[in-house]
Design a protein around this motif. Structure first.
Motif, PDB file in Angstrom:
ATOM      1  N   ARG A  40     -24.053  -6.386  21.228  1.00 31.70           N
ATOM      2  CA  ARG A  40     -25.443  -6.831  21.439  1.00 31.70           C
ATOM      3  C   ARG A  40     -26.404  -6.131  20.478  1.00 31.70           C
ATOM      4  O   ARG A  40     -27.328  -6.757  19.953  1.00 31.70           O
ATOM      5  CB  ARG A  40     -25.865  -6.580  22.885  1.00 31.70           C
ATOM      6  CG  ARG A  40     -25.167  -7.519  23.834  1.00 31.70           C
ATOM      7  CD  ARG A  40     -25.506  -7.193  25.275  1.00 31.70           C
ATOM      8  NE  ARG A  40     -24.601  -7.879  26.149  1.00 31.70           N
ATOM      9  CZ  ARG A  40     -24.967  -8.821  26.999  1.00 31.70           C
ATOM     10  NH1 ARG A  40     -26.218  -9.185  27.064  1.00 31.70           N
ATOM     11  NH2 ARG A  40     -24.077  -9.399  27.762  1.00 31.70           N
ATOM     12  N   ARG A  41     -26.208  -4.843  20.238  1.00 29.90           N
ATOM     13  CA  ARG A  41     -27.069  -4.127  19.290  1.00 29.90           C
ATOM     14  C   ARG A  41     -26.920  -4.694  17.889  1.00 29.90           C
ATOM     15  O   ARG A  41     -27.905  -4.859  17.166  1.00 29.90           O
ATOM     16  CB  ARG A  41     -26.717  -2.634  19.275  1.00 29.90           C
ATOM     17  CG  ARG A  41     -27.286  -1.850  20.413  1.00 29.90           C
ATOM     18  CD  ARG A  41     -27.115  -0.346  20.180  1.00 29.90           C
ATOM     19  NE  ARG A  41     -25.762   0.038  19.831  1.00 29.90           N
ATOM     20  CZ  ARG A  41     -24.840   0.422  20.693  1.00 29.90           C
ATOM     21  NH1 ARG A  41     -25.098   0.454  21.978  1.00 29.90           N
ATOM     22  NH2 ARG A  41     -23.640   0.766  20.277  1.00 29.90           N
ATOM     23  N   THR A  42     -25.694  -4.992  17.485  1.00 27.27           N
ATOM     24  CA  THR A  42     -25.468  -5.546  16.157  1.00 27.27           C
ATOM     25  C   THR A  42     -26.098  -6.931  16.047  1.00 27.27           C
ATOM     26  O   THR A  42     -26.687  -7.274  15.008  1.00 27.27           O
ATOM     27  CB  THR A  42     -23.957  -5.613  15.860  1.00 27.27           C
ATOM     28  OG1 THR A  42     -23.401  -4.313  16.062  1.00 27.27           O
ATOM     29  CG2 THR A  42     -23.700  -6.056  14.440  1.00 27.27           C
ATOM     30  N   THR A  43     -26.008  -7.722  17.103  1.00 29.67           N
ATOM     31  CA  THR A  43     -26.645  -9.035  17.099  1.00 29.67           C
ATOM     32  C   THR A  43     -28.158  -8.897  17.000  1.00 29.67           C
ATOM     33  O   THR A  43     -28.809  -9.649  16.264  1.00 29.67           O
ATOM     34  CB  THR A  43     -26.262  -9.814  18.379  1.00 29.67           C
ATOM     35  OG1 THR A  43     -24.845  -9.908  18.433  1.00 29.67           O
ATOM     36  CG2 THR A  43     -26.853 -11.194  18.391  1.00 29.67           C
ATOM     37  N   LEU A  76     -25.877 -17.386   8.552  1.00 31.91           N
ATOM     38  CA  LEU A  76     -25.058 -16.195   8.794  1.00 31.91           C
ATOM     39  C   LEU A  76     -25.353 -15.581  10.154  1.00 31.91           C
ATOM     40  O   LEU A  76     -24.445 -15.170  10.881  1.00 31.91           O
ATOM     41  CB  LEU A  76     -25.282 -15.165   7.684  1.00 31.91           C
ATOM     42  CG  LEU A  76     -24.751 -15.538   6.310  1.00 31.91           C
ATOM     43  CD1 LEU A  76     -25.328 -14.614   5.252  1.00 31.91           C
ATOM     44  CD2 LEU A  76     -23.238 -15.496   6.306  1.00 31.91           C
ATOM     45  N   TRP A  77     -26.628 -15.541  10.504  1.00 27.56           N
ATOM     46  CA  TRP A  77     -27.017 -14.988  11.799  1.00 27.56           C
ATOM     47  C   TRP A  77     -26.444 -15.829  12.937  1.00 27.56           C
ATOM     48  O   TRP A  77     -25.903 -15.287  13.897  1.00 27.56           O
ATOM     49  CB  TRP A  77     -28.533 -14.908  11.896  1.00 27.56           C
ATOM     50  CG  TRP A  77     -28.997 -14.506  13.256  1.00 27.56           C
ATOM     51  CD1 TRP A  77     -28.877 -13.284  13.833  1.00 27.56           C
ATOM     52  CD2 TRP A  77     -29.617 -15.349  14.224  1.00 27.56           C
ATOM     53  NE1 TRP A  77     -29.406 -13.308  15.112  1.00 27.56           N
ATOM     54  CE2 TRP A  77     -29.862 -14.560  15.363  1.00 27.56           C
ATOM     55  CE3 TRP A  77     -30.002 -16.683  14.224  1.00 27.56           C
ATOM     56  CZ2 TRP A  77     -30.475 -15.077  16.494  1.00 27.56           C
ATOM     57  CZ3 TRP A  77     -30.607 -17.191  15.356  1.00 27.56           C
ATOM     58  CH2 TRP A  77     -30.835 -16.391  16.472  1.00 27.56           C
ATOM     59  N   LEU A  78     -26.547 -17.146  12.832  1.00 28.69           N
ATOM     60  CA  LEU A  78     -26.004 -18.023  13.874  1.00 28.69           C
ATOM     61  C   LEU A  78     -24.481 -17.895  13.985  1.00 28.69           C
ATOM     62  O   LEU A  78     -23.929 -17.914  15.089  1.00 28.69           O
ATOM     63  CB  LEU A  78     -26.398 -19.473  13.615  1.00 28.69           C
ATOM     64  CG  LEU A  78     -27.870 -19.800  13.868  1.00 28.69           C
ATOM     65  CD1 LEU A  78     -28.197 -21.207  13.383  1.00 28.69           C
ATOM     66  CD2 LEU A  78     -28.224 -19.624  15.330  1.00 28.69           C
ATOM     67  N   THR A 106     -12.827 -10.298  10.484  1.00 27.47           N
ATOM     68  CA  THR A 106     -13.208 -10.480   9.085  1.00 27.47           C
ATOM     69  C   THR A 106     -14.485 -11.290   8.975  1.00 27.47           C
ATOM     70  O   THR A 106     -15.387 -10.948   8.199  1.00 27.47           O
ATOM     71  CB  THR A 106     -12.062 -11.172   8.311  1.00 27.47           C
ATOM     72  OG1 THR A 106     -10.886 -10.379   8.436  1.00 27.47           O
ATOM     73  CG2 THR A 106     -12.408 -11.345   6.850  1.00 27.47           C
ATOM     74  N   ALA A 107     -14.587 -12.359   9.753  1.00 27.58           N
ATOM     75  CA  ALA A 107     -15.792 -13.198   9.727  1.00 27.58           C
ATOM     76  C   ALA A 107     -17.017 -12.410  10.171  1.00 27.58           C
ATOM     77  O   ALA A 107     -18.092 -12.520   9.557  1.00 27.58           O
ATOM     78  CB  ALA A 107     -15.596 -14.425  10.601  1.00 27.58           C
ATOM     79  N   ALA A 108     -16.874 -11.601  11.217  1.00 28.69           N
ATOM     80  CA  ALA A 108     -17.999 -10.798  11.691  1.00 28.69           C
ATOM     81  C   ALA A 108     -18.438  -9.787  10.629  1.00 28.69           C
ATOM     82  O   ALA A 108     -19.630  -9.609  10.377  1.00 28.69           O
ATOM     83  CB  ALA A 108     -17.625 -10.080  12.983  1.00 28.69           C
ATOM     84  N   ALA A 109     -17.482  -9.137   9.998  1.00 24.48           N
ATOM     85  CA  ALA A 109     -17.814  -8.157   8.955  1.00 24.48           C
ATOM     86  C   ALA A 109     -18.466  -8.831   7.750  1.00 24.48           C
ATOM     87  O   ALA A 109     -19.465  -8.334   7.213  1.00 24.48           O
ATOM     88  CB  ALA A 109     -16.555  -7.410   8.523  1.00 24.48           C
ATOM     89  N   LEU A 110     -17.923  -9.965   7.333  1.00 23.68           N
ATOM     90  CA  LEU A 110     -18.501 -10.681   6.191  1.00 23.68           C
ATOM     91  C   LEU A 110     -19.904 -11.192   6.501  1.00 23.68           C
ATOM     92  O   LEU A 110     -20.790 -11.136   5.635  1.00 23.68           O
ATOM     93  CB  LEU A 110     -17.591 -11.825   5.757  1.00 23.68           C
ATOM     94  CG  LEU A 110     -16.285 -11.415   5.082  1.00 23.68           C
ATOM     95  CD1 LEU A 110     -15.416 -12.637   4.798  1.00 23.68           C
ATOM     96  CD2 LEU A 110     -16.559 -10.645   3.801  1.00 23.68           C
ATOM     97  N   CYS A 111     -20.118 -11.691   7.701  1.00 26.87           N
ATOM     98  CA  CYS A 111     -21.459 -12.146   8.082  1.00 26.87           C
ATOM     99  C   CYS A 111     -22.455 -10.994   8.049  1.00 26.87           C
ATOM    100  O   CYS A 111     -23.577 -11.149   7.566  1.00 26.87           O
ATOM    101  CB  CYS A 111     -21.437 -12.767   9.476  1.00 26.87           C
ATOM    102  SG  CYS A 111     -20.773 -14.424   9.539  1.00 26.87           S
ATOM    103  N   THR A 112     -22.039  -9.845   8.552  1.00 32.12           N
ATOM    104  CA  THR A 112     -22.927  -8.687   8.581  1.00 32.12           C
ATOM    105  C   THR A 112     -23.288  -8.230   7.171  1.00 32.12           C
ATOM    106  O   THR A 112     -24.463  -8.002   6.860  1.00 32.12           O
ATOM    107  CB  THR A 112     -22.259  -7.531   9.353  1.00 32.12           C
ATOM    108  OG1 THR A 112     -21.930  -7.993  10.662  1.00 32.12           O
ATOM    109  CG2 THR A 112     -23.168  -6.336   9.453  1.00 32.12           C
ATOM    110  N   VAL A 113     -22.293  -8.129   6.307  1.00 28.42           N
ATOM    111  CA  VAL A 113     -22.543  -7.686   4.930  1.00 28.42           C
ATOM    112  C   VAL A 113     -23.372  -8.717   4.171  1.00 28.42           C
ATOM    113  O   VAL A 113     -24.338  -8.383   3.466  1.00 28.42           O
ATOM    114  CB  VAL A 113     -21.210  -7.385   4.212  1.00 28.42           C
ATOM    115  CG1 VAL A 113     -21.423  -7.155   2.733  1.00 28.42           C
ATOM    116  CG2 VAL A 113     -20.533  -6.185   4.843  1.00 28.42           C
ATOM    117  N   ALA A 114     -23.019 -10.001   4.312  1.00 26.12           N
ATOM    118  CA  ALA A 114     -23.758 -11.053   3.608  1.00 26.12           C
ATOM    119  C   ALA A 114     -25.202 -11.142   4.098  1.00 26.12           C
ATOM    120  O   ALA A 114     -26.117 -11.386   3.307  1.00 26.12           O
ATOM    121  CB  ALA A 114     -23.048 -12.392   3.780  1.00 26.12           C
TER     122      ALA A 114
END
Length: 124
Positions: A40-43, A76-78, A106-114
């Protein structure tokens, strides 16, 4: 077998018992709750980046590159929001949640970095 046996016949007295598959019963404590809160914090952090990206893009005029970067931030946020929602529901549904699969991780990490890269592009 002693009076304080833990169910596996060893009589160690640990009180952990065994599960239906012969595995020791796991007491997860607060770990699933802490993990849900971390998701939740990351979101929330991603939400702040997406909102600030939109504000930065609209503040100085809507240049085409800014509009594309803002749209990418929103997508990316969605995407991350969907991954996080599924994971939070999985963690809340059971005491022994299954591990996060590598494609989702992997998808979560890539979304966060992107998302961070797009936000930095809009600020600079």
């Amino acid at each position: 077998m002693s009076a304080h046996s833990d169910g596996d016949g060893t009589g160690t007295g640990t009180g952990t018992g065994t599960g239906t598959e012969g595995h020791p019963t796991r007491d997860p404590g607060l770990q699933p709750e802490r993990t849900r809160l971390a998701w939740r914090r990351t979101t929330l952090s991603g939400t702040v980046v997406a909102v600030l990206a939109a504000k930065a893009a609209l503040h100085g005029g809507a240049a085409p590159a800014s509009v594309v970067a803002t749209a990418l931030c929103c997508v990316l946020w969605l995407t991350f929001l969907r991954i996080a929602h599924v994971r939070i529901r999985t963690l809340a549904s059971t005491n022994r949640p299954r591990a996060l699969t590598p494609p989702y991780a992997t998808a979560a990490a890539l979304c966060t970095v992107a998302l961070a890269v797009c936000g930095a592009f809009l600020v600079l």
